[in-house]
Design a protein around this motif. Structure first.
Motif, PDB file in Angstrom:
ATOM      1  N   GLU A 109       0.816  -1.219   0.000  1.00  0.00           N
ATOM      2  CA  GLU A 109       0.000   0.000   0.000  1.00  0.00           C
ATOM      3  C   GLU A 109       0.850   1.268   0.000  1.00  0.00           C
ATOM      4  O   GLU A 109       1.973   1.281   0.484  1.00  0.00           O
ATOM      5  N   TYR A 135      -3.386  -6.835   8.942  1.00  0.00           N
ATOM      6  CA  TYR A 135      -2.547  -5.631   9.054  1.00  0.00           C
ATOM      7  C   TYR A 135      -1.603  -5.712  10.263  1.00  0.00           C
ATOM      8  O   TYR A 135      -1.205  -4.706  10.821  1.00  0.00           O
ATOM      9  N   GLU A 261      -3.526   9.396   9.767  1.00  0.00           N
ATOM     10  CA  GLU A 261      -3.152   8.473   8.681  1.00  0.00           C
ATOM     11  C   GLU A 261      -3.013   9.271   7.398  1.00  0.00           C
ATOM     12  O   GLU A 261      -3.331  10.457   7.349  1.00  0.00           O
TER      13      GLU A 261
HETATM   14  C1  GAL Z   1      -6.880   3.092   5.684  1.00  0.00           C
HETATM   15  C2  GAL Z   1      -5.551   3.345   5.053  1.00  0.00           C
HETATM   16  C3  GAL Z   1      -5.514   2.607   3.723  1.00  0.00           C
HETATM   17  C4  GAL Z   1      -5.765   1.140   3.997  1.00  0.00           C
HETATM   18  C5  GAL Z   1      -7.066   0.955   4.742  1.00  0.00           C
HETATM   19  C6  GAL Z   1      -7.339  -0.484   5.116  1.00  0.00           C
HETATM   20  O1  GAL Z   1      -6.993   3.716   6.920  1.00  0.00           O
HETATM   21  O2  GAL Z   1      -5.355   4.712   4.870  1.00  0.00           O
HETATM   22  O3  GAL Z   1      -4.275   2.837   3.097  1.00  0.00           O
HETATM   23  O4  GAL Z   1      -4.721   0.622   4.785  1.00  0.00           O
HETATM   24  O5  GAL Z   1      -7.071   1.733   5.921  1.00  0.00           O
HETATM   25  O6  GAL Z   1      -8.468  -0.598   5.910  1.00  0.00           O
END
Ligand code: GAL
Length: 377
Positions: A109, A135, A261
């Motif tokens: 990602e 994750y 994030e």
């Molecule tokens: C988000 C993040 C994405 C992906 C996603 C998965 O918060 O920014 O890149 O990881 O979560 O749920």
């Protein structure tokens, strides 16, 4: 007569395949066709300008609806005008070798590529989650290439800064506090403990977590890996070595406990600015803008950069930041790049590009259904 009847539809097919319409404006949220007429499959990405050309790197996502969100690599597209993009293929691809962590089934990602003037190499870093682990791994991966479009050679994945404390970590934070392991998640005491380094201490030996990430090359050529760490609650700004292939061990915590994030950093009008999001997975949330005079200095969050209706601001116009692109040849022209995720079919996620505008000295974004890039000042 019979001949012309069969000929006619063939002619239509060949016409539509060859006469690719040129894209002449940015239409946030709509399908953005590449040179082959396919929606640009580069998500959570960033852009590097090199040799008078823009190169867009992003997550190459599989068009599918399963729960499995693994992907097979990093895509690359090139463009001279930021509107019409040529698919350059996969810059980095997963490796079918059980000895490699970059196995099919892993998750790649938010890839970003920077150019190292000293070594003449292109360096890619990306958030890397391991096959079958969701994750949990929270690692960052690095790959390198002599050619901007690749193929990039995968070097390794790691959790950064093992065995080193952040530069801005007070002495008293270095020792575990009595009872910290039994604090209830999200209680005030727990959030305070996180701010005071609970997860930094937990991950000290094995290395700090690295999820959503970006890269930033400062004016002096020093590069930084910026990522959501500490269970996504604190950003870490980590200095990279001169060849950009490793961490020096110098890092700072930024906005501890604020749950940022999707960091995207740029420098304009004498200040560093950072767009981030909150932490609601694929669902959009209110964007955040933070400012600093020094990259590794104090960052201050100054609010939501969106200037739309209340509903639009709550979801950042249905997007999550990924990169702020400086437009070449224009001093203060920047483009906000965000993703409107479609979790059931990530390949179809839409690109939300909006011009950065300035209001009362701050960069802001407004919604445009379609806009002309030549109007950027
Ligand atoms: C988000 C993040 C994405 C992906 C996603 C998965 O918060 O920014 O890149 O990881 O979560 O749920």
């Amino acid at each position: 007569m019979r001949f012309s009847v069969t000929f006619f539809p063939l002619l239509i097919i060949s016409l539509s395949a060859n006469s690719q319409d040129l894209v002449n404006s940015i239409k946030p949220g709509q399908v953005w066709p590449d040179n082959q007429g396919k929606h640009i499959n580069a998500h959570g990405g960033g852009i590097l300008y090199y040799n008078k050309t823009y190169y867009w790197f992003g997550e190459s996502r599989l068009p599918r609806t399963e729960k499995d969100k693994s992907n097979y690599g990093v895509s690359c597209y090139s463009s001279k005008d930021l509107l019409n993009w040529k698919n350059e293929g996969l810059a980095l691809r997963v490796i079918s070798d059980t000895a490699s962590l970059l196995l099919p089934g892993c998750v790649i990602e938010r890839p970003k590529v920077i150019y190292n003037k000293k070594t003449g190499k292109f360096v890619m870093w990306f958030h890397h989650e391991l096959k079958g682990q969701g994750y949990k791994a929270a690692m960052t991966g690095v790959a390198v290439s002599d050619n901007i479009t690749g193929p990039y050679k995968y070097l390794r994945s790691l959790r950064p800064n093992a065995g080193v404390w952040p530069k801005n970590f007070p002495e008293e934070f270095k020792k575990a506090k009595a009872g910290e392991e039994i604090l209830k998640s999200w209680s005030k005491e727990w959030v305070d403990a996180v701010k005071e380094g609970l997860f930094v201490r937990r991950d000290f030996e094995g290395g700090q977590m690295a999820r959503d990430m970006t890269l930033y090359v400062d004016k002096n050529g020093k590069a930084y890996h910026v990522h959501s760490s500490e269970e996504n609650m604190t950003l870490h700004f980590s200095e990279l070595t001169d060849d950009y292939l490793d961490f020096t061990g110098t890092y700072v915590r930024v906005l501890p406990g604020d749950s940022n994030e999707a960091p995207a950093i740029f420098f304009a009008k004498g200040k560093y600015y950072m767009f981030t999001s909150g932490t609601t997975g694929w669902k959009p949330n209110p964007g955040r803008l933070s400012v600093a005079s020094k990259l590794l200095g104090e960052w201050k969050t100054v609010g939501n950069p969106c200037r739309g209706t209340e509903d639009e601001n709550k979801i950042t116009f249905g997007s999550q930041s990924t990169h702020i692109l400086p437009v070449e040849g224009k001093k203060n022209a920047f483009i906000y790049m965000g993703d409107r995720w479609i979790p059931d079919n990530l390949a179809d996620s839409r690109h939300i590009w909006l011009p950065i505008e300035w209001e009362e000295g701050l960069p802001v974004i407004k919604w445009y259904k379609g806009w002309d890039i030549t109007n950027l000042k």
